[in-house]
Scaffold this motif. Structure first.
Motif, PDB file in Angstrom:
ATOM      1  N   GLY A 132      25.913 -15.173 -31.467  1.00 44.75           N
ATOM      2  CA  GLY A 132      26.496 -14.138 -32.260  1.00 44.75           C
ATOM      3  C   GLY A 132      25.600 -12.924 -32.320  1.00 44.75           C
ATOM      4  N   ARG A 133      24.233 -13.204 -31.550  1.00 48.66           N
ATOM      5  CA  ARG A 133      23.358 -11.973 -31.507  1.00 48.66           C
ATOM      6  C   ARG A 133      23.939 -10.708 -30.924  1.00 48.66           C
ATOM      7  NH1 ARG A 133      18.149 -11.141 -27.875  1.00 48.66           N
ATOM      8  NH2 ARG A 133      16.964  -9.638 -29.268  1.00 48.66           N
ATOM      9  N   THR A 134      24.047  -9.538 -31.744  1.00 53.15           N
ATOM     10  CA  THR A 134      24.620  -8.087 -31.344  1.00 53.15           C
ATOM     11  C   THR A 134      23.430  -7.194 -31.250  1.00 53.15           C
ATOM     12  OG1 THR A 134      26.405  -8.984 -32.247  1.00 53.15           O
ATOM     13  CG2 THR A 134      26.230  -6.448 -31.754  1.00 53.15           C
ATOM     14  N   ARG A 135      23.144  -6.655 -30.225  1.00 50.26           N
ATOM     15  CA  ARG A 135      22.190  -5.486 -30.217  1.00 50.26           C
ATOM     16  C   ARG A 135      22.729  -4.195 -29.920  1.00 50.26           C
ATOM     17  NH1 ARG A 135      17.983  -6.601 -25.622  1.00 50.26           N
ATOM     18  NH2 ARG A 135      16.976  -5.138 -26.842  1.00 50.26           N
ATOM     19  N   ILE A 136      22.595  -3.133 -30.883  1.00 52.69           N
ATOM     20  CA  ILE A 136      23.354  -1.891 -30.660  1.00 52.69           C
ATOM     21  C   ILE A 136      22.462  -0.690 -30.533  1.00 52.69           C
ATOM     22  CG2 ILE A 136      24.865  -0.452 -32.310  1.00 52.69           C
ATOM     23  CD1 ILE A 136      25.593  -3.002 -33.783  1.00 52.69           C
ATOM     24  N   ALA A 137      23.115   0.153 -29.618  1.00 53.47           N
ATOM     25  CA  ALA A 137      22.550   1.432 -29.430  1.00 53.47           C
ATOM     26  C   ALA A 137      23.152   2.602 -29.503  1.00 53.47           C
ATOM     27  CB  ALA A 137      21.637   1.641 -27.939  1.00 53.47           C
ATOM     28  N   ASN A 138      22.894   3.329 -30.522  1.00 47.24           N
ATOM     29  CA  ASN A 138      23.848   4.312 -30.681  1.00 47.24           C
ATOM     30  C   ASN A 138      23.266   5.867 -30.633  1.00 47.24           C
ATOM     31  OD1 ASN A 138      25.802   5.951 -32.088  1.00 47.24           O
ATOM     32  ND2 ASN A 138      25.633   5.212 -34.144  1.00 47.24           N
ATOM     33  N   ALA A 139      23.977   6.563 -29.680  1.00 54.17           N
ATOM     34  CA  ALA A 139      23.865   7.914 -29.303  1.00 54.17           C
ATOM     35  C   ALA A 139      24.702   8.862 -30.215  1.00 54.17           C
ATOM     36  CB  ALA A 139      23.775   8.140 -27.791  1.00 54.17           C
ATOM     37  N   GLY A 140      24.436   9.229 -31.373  1.00 53.17           N
ATOM     38  CA  GLY A 140      25.170  10.257 -32.028  1.00 53.17           C
ATOM     39  C   GLY A 140      26.511   9.921 -32.427  1.00 53.17           C
ATOM     40  N   HIS A 141      26.799   8.831 -32.406  1.00 47.06           N
ATOM     41  CA  HIS A 141      28.215   8.240 -32.599  1.00 47.06           C
ATOM     42  C   HIS A 141      28.384   7.448 -33.866  1.00 47.06           C
ATOM     43  CE1 HIS A 141      32.215   7.597 -30.468  1.00 47.06           C
ATOM     44  NE2 HIS A 141      32.276   6.613 -31.236  1.00 47.06           N
ATOM     45  N   ILE A 142      29.714   7.345 -34.276  1.00 41.61           N
ATOM     46  CA  ILE A 142      29.866   6.572 -35.550  1.00 41.61           C
ATOM     47  C   ILE A 142      29.415   5.069 -35.435  1.00 41.61           C
ATOM     48  CG2 ILE A 142      31.783   5.775 -37.130  1.00 41.61           C
ATOM     49  CD1 ILE A 142      33.386   8.217 -36.552  1.00 41.61           C
ATOM     50  N   PRO A 143      28.641   4.768 -36.322  1.00 36.84           N
ATOM     51  CA  PRO A 143      28.131   3.359 -35.997  1.00 36.84           C
ATOM     52  C   PRO A 143      29.239   2.237 -36.148  1.00 36.84           C
ATOM     53  CG  PRO A 143      27.473   4.076 -38.245  1.00 36.84           C
ATOM     54  CD  PRO A 143      28.120   5.348 -37.634  1.00 36.84           C
ATOM     55  N   PRO A 144      29.004   1.237 -35.544  1.00 36.03           N
ATOM     56  CA  PRO A 144      30.163   0.010 -35.567  1.00 36.03           C
ATOM     57  C   PRO A 144      30.185  -0.274 -37.126  1.00 36.03           C
ATOM     58  CG  PRO A 144      28.344  -0.429 -33.839  1.00 36.03           C
ATOM     59  CD  PRO A 144      27.877   0.627 -34.780  1.00 36.03           C
ATOM     60  N   LEU A 145      31.359  -0.972 -37.300  1.00 36.50           N
ATOM     61  CA  LEU A 145      31.712  -1.327 -38.582  1.00 36.50           C
ATOM     62  C   LEU A 145      31.622  -2.937 -38.640  1.00 36.50           C
ATOM     63  CD1 LEU A 145      32.488  -0.669 -41.641  1.00 36.50           C
ATOM     64  CD2 LEU A 145      34.735  -0.603 -40.894  1.00 36.50           C
ATOM     65  N   VAL A 146      30.977  -3.621 -39.408  1.00 38.30           N
ATOM     66  CA  VAL A 146      31.209  -4.966 -39.316  1.00 38.30           C
ATOM     67  C   VAL A 146      31.858  -5.400 -40.356  1.00 38.30           C
ATOM     68  CG1 VAL A 146      29.775  -7.374 -39.202  1.00 38.30           C
ATOM     69  CG2 VAL A 146      28.727  -5.059 -38.247  1.00 38.30           C
ATOM     70  N   ILE A 147      33.134  -6.263 -40.186  1.00 35.27           N
ATOM     71  CA  ILE A 147      34.089  -6.567 -41.114  1.00 35.27           C
ATOM     72  C   ILE A 147      33.799  -8.135 -41.290  1.00 35.27           C
ATOM     73  CG2 ILE A 147      36.512  -7.001 -41.975  1.00 35.27           C
ATOM     74  CD1 ILE A 147      36.073  -4.583 -39.141  1.00 35.27           C
ATOM     75  N   ARG A 148      33.117  -8.554 -42.207  1.00 40.22           N
ATOM     76  CA  ARG A 148      32.855  -9.934 -42.462  1.00 40.22           C
ATOM     77  C   ARG A 148      33.975 -10.851 -42.981  1.00 40.22           C
ATOM     78  NH1 ARG A 148      28.113 -10.982 -39.747  1.00 40.22           N
ATOM     79  NH2 ARG A 148      26.489  -9.206 -40.455  1.00 40.22           N
ATOM     80  N   ASP A 149      33.925 -12.243 -42.637  1.00 42.15           N
ATOM     81  CA  ASP A 149      34.918 -13.081 -42.922  1.00 42.15           C
ATOM     82  C   ASP A 149      35.050 -13.611 -44.287  1.00 42.15           C
ATOM     83  OD1 ASP A 149      37.028 -14.860 -42.185  1.00 42.15           O
ATOM     84  OD2 ASP A 149      35.752 -16.688 -42.312  1.00 42.15           O
ATOM     85  N   THR A 150      34.130 -12.645 -44.963  1.00 40.93           N
ATOM     86  CA  THR A 150      34.364 -13.043 -46.546  1.00 40.93           C
ATOM     87  C   THR A 150      35.124 -11.544 -47.135  1.00 40.93           C
ATOM     88  OG1 THR A 150      32.174 -11.700 -46.848  1.00 40.93           O
ATOM     89  CG2 THR A 150      31.882 -14.041 -46.690  1.00 40.93           C
ATOM     90  N   GLY A 151      35.643 -10.757 -46.331  1.00 40.14           N
ATOM     91  CA  GLY A 151      36.063  -9.785 -46.803  1.00 40.14           C
ATOM     92  C   GLY A 151      35.605  -8.253 -47.025  1.00 40.14           C
ATOM     93  N   THR A 152      34.215  -8.409 -46.823  1.00 39.60           N
ATOM     94  CA  THR A 152      33.253  -7.249 -46.823  1.00 39.60           C
ATOM     95  C   THR A 152      33.353  -6.449 -45.518  1.00 39.60           C
ATOM     96  OG1 THR A 152      31.235  -8.310 -46.370  1.00 39.60           O
ATOM     97  CG2 THR A 152      32.201  -8.143 -48.793  1.00 39.60           C
ATOM     98  N   ALA A 153      33.011  -5.247 -45.766  1.00 38.72           N
ATOM     99  CA  ALA A 153      32.775  -4.375 -44.341  1.00 38.72           C
ATOM    100  C   ALA A 153      31.641  -3.455 -44.693  1.00 38.72           C
ATOM    101  CB  ALA A 153      34.218  -3.701 -44.080  1.00 38.72           C
ATOM    102  N   GLU A 154      30.740  -3.239 -43.805  1.00 39.27           N
ATOM    103  CA  GLU A 154      29.490  -2.396 -43.940  1.00 39.27           C
ATOM    104  C   GLU A 154      29.203  -1.967 -42.297  1.00 39.27           C
ATOM    105  OE1 GLU A 154      28.235  -1.470 -46.515  1.00 39.27           O
ATOM    106  OE2 GLU A 154      29.039  -2.826 -47.873  1.00 39.27           O
ATOM    107  N   TYR A 155      28.733  -0.759 -42.238  1.00 45.28           N
ATOM    108  CA  TYR A 155      28.515   0.032 -41.131  1.00 45.28           C
ATOM    109  C   TYR A 155      27.043  -0.574 -40.686  1.00 45.28           C
ATOM    110  CZ  TYR A 155      32.316   3.291 -41.575  1.00 45.28           C
ATOM    111  OH  TYR A 155      33.500   3.601 -41.551  1.00 45.28           O
ATOM    112  N   ALA A 156      26.909  -0.765 -39.408  1.00 43.28           N
ATOM    113  CA  ALA A 156      25.471  -1.047 -38.884  1.00 43.28           C
ATOM    114  C   ALA A 156      24.565  -0.148 -39.136  1.00 43.28           C
ATOM    115  CB  ALA A 156      25.571  -1.621 -37.490  1.00 43.28           C
TER     116      ALA A 156
END
Length: 547
Positions: free
Chosen positions: A434-458
């Motif tokens: 489940g390790r996730t490595r993210i590189a963002n070039a000026g874009h809207i960051p990914p949104l992580v929606i947890r199984d618990t019902g919460t959601a946060e931007y990386a």
């Protein structure tokens, strides 16, 4: 309004309708008899108030008299006061007034009559021929003024309509604007048609058309066939009448058959036809001045249609490119251990196609997903989108580090397209951990929606592609079973005049409340945000496979 006089069957001039205002029965009788002998129709009243009441009664459904012949010495008000009242009322302001008096008058009385707004001043000592001539001259001058005023109003309407059609952002907007403008110029319902080079017929109808069911496809095919035949080999504007058996019913008034008066013109390249259509009015016949204005409007409409037709072609090519090079959801490359769902929605018909894209690519170190957007909206942006996707596919054959890939894409863009920038977000997911490595070039960051019902931007940020700035180390996070990762382009949420941070918060809340599945997540967000957007929309949602 006619500028001349109508003739009877013997070729003699017919009379006009005269409102005769005289306070004495003898005066009404004598002047009325004189006017009737000259061929005029007389409406006699005794006071100024009776005259106003008569005119008020005619305001609804009855025509005004052609002229008012007013005695200056009335029992309730003076003829001058009555004249001023008539000229002050919009409904009667154009009614010509001729004053008369049984007494000898001097220059002072004549001046008072003219200052009150009257057209002429008579004495009953005048010869009958003179009275007749003055009455007719006053009516003729009033009709000339009315015609000039009507033409000025129509020219103003034409100018306003041309400004409106030049602002149209689509062929449908143009057709509606031209139809409403034609209706205002002619005073009746109107329909406008564009027959494009691909045979597609665009139609607009004026607002005054009763909102019932429009004509069926058969009627539209009939009109398209007529336009092809009537404009074949044509140069300039052609005005013609199509009889009702050949013109389908319902375009002007639902279910009603009309002969149609058409103003037809080809665009300058001769590939598209423009038609402004109105119902004929047999009782009145063609109005040459009106048809000249409609012809001018047809020319302006054809000029405004040309860039929109060219845009339709370009938009079709751009969509074809996107549909050809963006893999369909059922044809996405398989990413072992990862479920992926994508959506792509083109911008609304009024908006140019952009360069939004997504990608899902297998690598030796896991699944690589990407969402990006070339800055700008045009065929060039769509073409460059294809180039970036192919470059990414080539680079990830021997490299999976998201930051290294972003750097290579940045160098490629600066080398081959130094004036262009783009945004992209890359995520490399190891399905085993489940390790996730993210590189963002000026874009809207990914949104992580947890199984618990919460959601946060990386917390992943970085400079645009194409600006040559260094990119930070990847942002790292871990996805648990049931967690979802969402990547979108800004077309989903960006709204002119609204702060992007506020729109991102609305997206976060909506995603947190969506149903658990990937398809449900994408469909919920498109239902919430994806209607009539001014930009393309790309979404990619993933989670670790449960099996």
């Amino acid at each position: 309004m006619s500028k001349g006089w109508q003739m009877d069957v013997n070729g003699k001039r017919t009379g006009v309708t005269v409102l005769l205002v005289d306070g004495t029965p003898a005066g009404r009788y004598a002047m009325g008899a004189l006017l009737r002998r000259a061929g005029h129709r007389v409406v006699p009243v005794a006071t100024g108030h009776e005259a106003l009441a008569e005119l008020d009664a005619r305001q609804h459904g009855r025509t005004l008299p052609d002229v008012a012949l007013v005695d200056v010495d009335l029992p309730d008000v003076s003829g001058f006061e009555l004249c001023r009242t008539l000229k002050a009322r919009p409904y009667t302001a154009g009614l010509p007034v001729v004053h008369y008096s049984a007494a000898a008058v001097g220059s002072y009385d004549r001046r008072r009559g003219l200052e009150a707004g009257g057209e002429a001043y008579l004495t009953v000592l005048a010869e009958p021929e003179e009275i007749d001539a003055v009455v007719r001259a006053a009516v003729r001058a009033a009709r000339l003024r009315a015609d000039d005023q009507a033409m000025a109003r129509r020219l103003t309407l034409l100018s306003e309509t041309i400004v409106t059609i030049q602002k149209a952002r689509s062929l449908q907007e143009l057709a509606d604007a031209a139809a409403n403008g034609t209706a205002r110029l002619t005073g009746g319902p109107a329909a406008v048609f564009f027959l494009g080079p691909d045979g597609e017929l665009y139609r607009g109808t004026s607002r005054d058309r009763t909102s019932l069911a429009p004509p069926d496809e058969g009627a539209h095919r009939t009109v398209a066939g007529l336009l092809r035949r009537l404009t074949r080999g044509q140069a300039g504007v052609q005005i013609t009448t199509v009889p009702s058996p050949l013109w389908p019913a319902g375009f002007f008034r639902p279910g009603v058959q009309h002969d149609a008066r058409l103003a037809l013109i080809l665009t300058q390249d001769g590939k598209a036809s423009v038609c402004l259509a109105t119902p004929t009015r047999e009782a009145r016949g063609p109005n040459p001045e009106e048809e000249t204005l409609v012809a001018r409007l047809a020319q302006a409409t054809a000029l405004a249609a040309e860039p929109l037709l060219m845009y339709q072609v370009e938009r079709h090519v751009a969509l074809t490119l996107q549909h050809s090079f963006l893999p369909r959801p059922h044809r996405l490359p398989e990413l072992p251990g990862i479920d992926v769902v994508v959506r792509y929605v083109p911008a609304s018909q009024q908006t140019e196609i952009g360069g939004d894209f997504y990608a899902a690519l297998p690598t030796d170190d896991g699944g690589l997903v990407a969402v990006g957007d070339v800055v700008g909206h045009s065929l060039d942006a769509a073409t460059l989108m294809v180039e970036i996707r192919h470059a990414l596919r080539a680079y990830c054959v021997d490299e999976s580090d998201p930051v290294v890939l972003v750097g290579r894409l940045d160098r490629m863009l600066r080398h081959y397209h130094p004036a262009i920038t783009a945004t992209v977000c890359l995520a490399l997911i190891d399905p085993g951990t489940g390790r996730t490595r993210i590189a963002n070039a000026g874009h809207i960051p990914p949104l992580v929606i947890r199984d618990t019902g919460t959601a946060e931007y990386a917390k992943a940020v970085g400079p645009l592609l194409g600006v040559g700035l260094p990119h930070p180390t990847p942002t790292e996070l871990f996805l648990e079973a049931g967690d979802r990762l969402l990547m979108v382009t800004d077309g989903l949420i960006e709204t002119r005049g609204t702060d992007l941070a506020a729109s991102m918060e609305h997206l976060r809340v909506a995603a947190a409340g969506a149903q658990p599945g990937l398809d449900d997540l994408c469909d919920t967000l498109l239902d919430c945000f994806g209607h009539d957007r001014e930009d393309d929309i790309a979404l990619l949602a993933l989670r670790l496979s449960s099996g």
